[in-house]
Design a protein around this motif. Structure first.
Motif, PDB file in Angstrom:
ATOM      1  N   SER A 209       0.823  -1.208   0.000  1.00  0.00           N
ATOM      2  CA  SER A 209       0.000   0.000   0.000  1.00  0.00           C
ATOM      3  C   SER A 209       0.857   1.258   0.000  1.00  0.00           C
ATOM      4  CB  SER A 209      -0.922   0.015   1.222  1.00  0.00           C
ATOM      5  OG  SER A 209      -1.833  -1.057   1.183  1.00  0.00           O
ATOM      6  N   LYS A 210       0.383   2.280  -0.690  1.00  0.00           N
ATOM      7  CA  LYS A 210       1.055   3.576  -0.679  1.00  0.00           C
ATOM      8  C   LYS A 210       0.641   4.404   0.527  1.00  0.00           C
ATOM      9  CE  LYS A 210       1.524   3.993  -5.712  1.00  0.00           C
ATOM     10  NZ  LYS A 210       1.185   4.832  -6.901  1.00  0.00           N
ATOM     11  N   LEU A 211      -0.566   4.137   1.036  1.00  0.00           N
ATOM     12  CA  LEU A 211      -1.097   4.950   2.124  1.00  0.00           C
ATOM     13  C   LEU A 211      -1.994   4.113   3.025  1.00  0.00           C
ATOM     14  CD1 LEU A 211      -2.458   8.542   1.860  1.00  0.00           C
ATOM     15  CD2 LEU A 211      -3.920   6.791   2.864  1.00  0.00           C
ATOM     16  N   SER A 212      -1.921   4.368   4.320  1.00  0.00           N
ATOM     17  CA  SER A 212      -2.790   3.710   5.288  1.00  0.00           C
ATOM     18  C   SER A 212      -3.476   4.753   6.156  1.00  0.00           C
ATOM     19  CB  SER A 212      -1.988   2.760   6.195  1.00  0.00           C
ATOM     20  OG  SER A 212      -1.566   1.612   5.499  1.00  0.00           O
TER      21      SER A 212
ATOM     22  N   GLN B  41      -9.954  14.438   1.233  1.00  0.00           N
ATOM     23  CA  GLN B  41      -9.179  15.488   0.572  1.00  0.00           C
ATOM     24  C   GLN B  41      -7.696  15.364   0.907  1.00  0.00           C
ATOM     25  OE1 GLN B  41     -11.164  19.019   2.023  1.00  0.00           O
ATOM     26  NE2 GLN B  41     -12.586  19.092   0.296  1.00  0.00           N
ATOM     27  N   ASP B  42      -7.415  15.057   2.160  1.00  0.00           N
ATOM     28  CA  ASP B  42      -6.030  14.895   2.596  1.00  0.00           C
ATOM     29  C   ASP B  42      -5.382  13.700   1.901  1.00  0.00           C
ATOM     30  OD1 ASP B  42      -3.721  15.474   4.059  1.00  0.00           O
ATOM     31  OD2 ASP B  42      -4.306  14.206   5.736  1.00  0.00           O
ATOM     32  N   ILE B  43      -6.133  12.616   1.776  1.00  0.00           N
ATOM     33  CA  ILE B  43      -5.629  11.420   1.102  1.00  0.00           C
ATOM     34  C   ILE B  43      -5.278  11.735  -0.349  1.00  0.00           C
ATOM     35  CG2 ILE B  43      -6.252   9.126   0.237  1.00  0.00           C
ATOM     36  CD1 ILE B  43      -7.942   8.788   2.778  1.00  0.00           C
ATOM     37  N   LEU B  44      -6.205  12.388  -1.043  1.00  0.00           N
ATOM     38  CA  LEU B  44      -5.979  12.724  -2.453  1.00  0.00           C
ATOM     39  C   LEU B  44      -4.770  13.646  -2.618  1.00  0.00           C
ATOM     40  CD1 LEU B  44      -9.648  13.291  -3.665  1.00  0.00           C
ATOM     41  CD2 LEU B  44      -8.192  11.331  -4.120  1.00  0.00           C
ATOM     42  N   LEU B  45      -4.654  14.627  -1.724  1.00  0.00           N
ATOM     43  CA  LEU B  45      -3.540  15.567  -1.794  1.00  0.00           C
ATOM     44  C   LEU B  45      -2.211  14.850  -1.596  1.00  0.00           C
ATOM     45  CD1 LEU B  45      -2.544  18.489  -1.963  1.00  0.00           C
ATOM     46  CD2 LEU B  45      -2.835  18.651   0.508  1.00  0.00           C
TER      47      LEU B  45
ATOM     48  N   ALA C 197      -4.856  17.228 -10.334  1.00  0.00           N
ATOM     49  CA  ALA C 197      -6.016  16.348 -10.139  1.00  0.00           C
ATOM     50  C   ALA C 197      -6.599  16.410  -8.737  1.00  0.00           C
ATOM     51  CB  ALA C 197      -5.627  14.908 -10.482  1.00  0.00           C
ATOM     52  N   SER C 198      -5.746  16.487  -7.724  1.00  0.00           N
ATOM     53  CA  SER C 198      -6.222  16.371  -6.345  1.00  0.00           C
ATOM     54  C   SER C 198      -7.075  17.545  -5.882  1.00  0.00           C
ATOM     55  CB  SER C 198      -5.034  16.215  -5.391  1.00  0.00           C
ATOM     56  OG  SER C 198      -4.222  17.367  -5.399  1.00  0.00           O
TER      57      SER C 198
END
Length: 215
Positions: free
Chosen positions: A21-24, A126-130, A191-192
């Motif tokens: 995973s890139k993010l958790s 929003q934070d995840i996308l950023l 995109a974000s």
């Protein structure tokens, strides 16, 4: 008072998923620390953060971050009950304590700061996308694209970011000069900031594949 420990061993498939995973996103709820499974998962996530640079976003849901950081309140790891389960394995408990402290010290979101759960979820998304967009930009070596900077600046100015108007920008030119590359770079950078987005490459090929007319 003792904890009602729940949860077994983490499956190999989940361990692999965490590693890849890139993010958790870690949701610290009231009963989070009562689950051995959750604590083992937390330990694995932070290990992946250290080894692979995984992005970790903690969310405190009706939980005081200081309780997680200091392991008090519902996050107290009670030595007596712990010893009955792990038979004096202090190393495991210390790893959990260190993981909780580390996670609580990361940049995070606290439900107490939001009027509703919907607002909290929106800000977290929003934070995840950023963060994912920023990570994708860091992985994209723009420096290898000689002379592209001025084109990107021009396209961004034409898009009028922040305007309420609907804007369509076309990039025209002979084949092979980098039109798709410019569009891809601009998309990756911007995109974000939008609620939804999609990059459709090779539109002509996709249209012709389904026997449609391409204008």
């Amino acid at each position: 008072m003792t904890k009602n420990w729940t949860g077994g061993e983490i499956s190999p498939s989940l361990l692999k998923a965490i590693e890849q995973s890139k993010l958790s996103v870690i949701i610290f709820s009231k009963n989070y620390a009562s689950s051995k499974w959750c604590l083992d998962e937390l330990e694995k996530i932070l290990e992946s953060k250290e080894k692979n640079g995984q992005i970790v976003i903690p969310v405190f849901y009706h939980v005081d971050p200081s309780n997680v950081r200091k392991q008090c309140g519902s996050y107290a790891l009670f030595p007596k009950h712990w010893q009955l389960i792990f038979q004096g394995n202090k190393d495991k408990r210390q790893k959990w304590k260190a993981a909780l402290t580390e996670a609580a010290n990361l940049s995070s979101w606290d439900s107490v700061n939001f009027m509703s759960e919907a607002q909290l979820v929106k800000r977290v998304v929003q934070d995840i996308l950023l963060k994912l967009n920023r990570a994708s930009q860091e992985g994209f070596n723009f420096k290898d694209l000689v002379g592209i900077d001025k084109h990107i600046v021009k396209i961004e100015s034409l898009l009028q970011i922040g305007s309420l108007n609907v804007c369509i920008v076309g990039i025209w030119g002979m084949g092979g000069i980098g039109k798709t590359t410019i569009a891809d770079v601009v998309f990756t950078k911007l995109a974000s900031i939008f609620e939804s987005y999609c990059f459709a490459a090779s539109v002509r090929e996709q249209v012709e594949r389904f026997g449609l007319n391409y204008l």
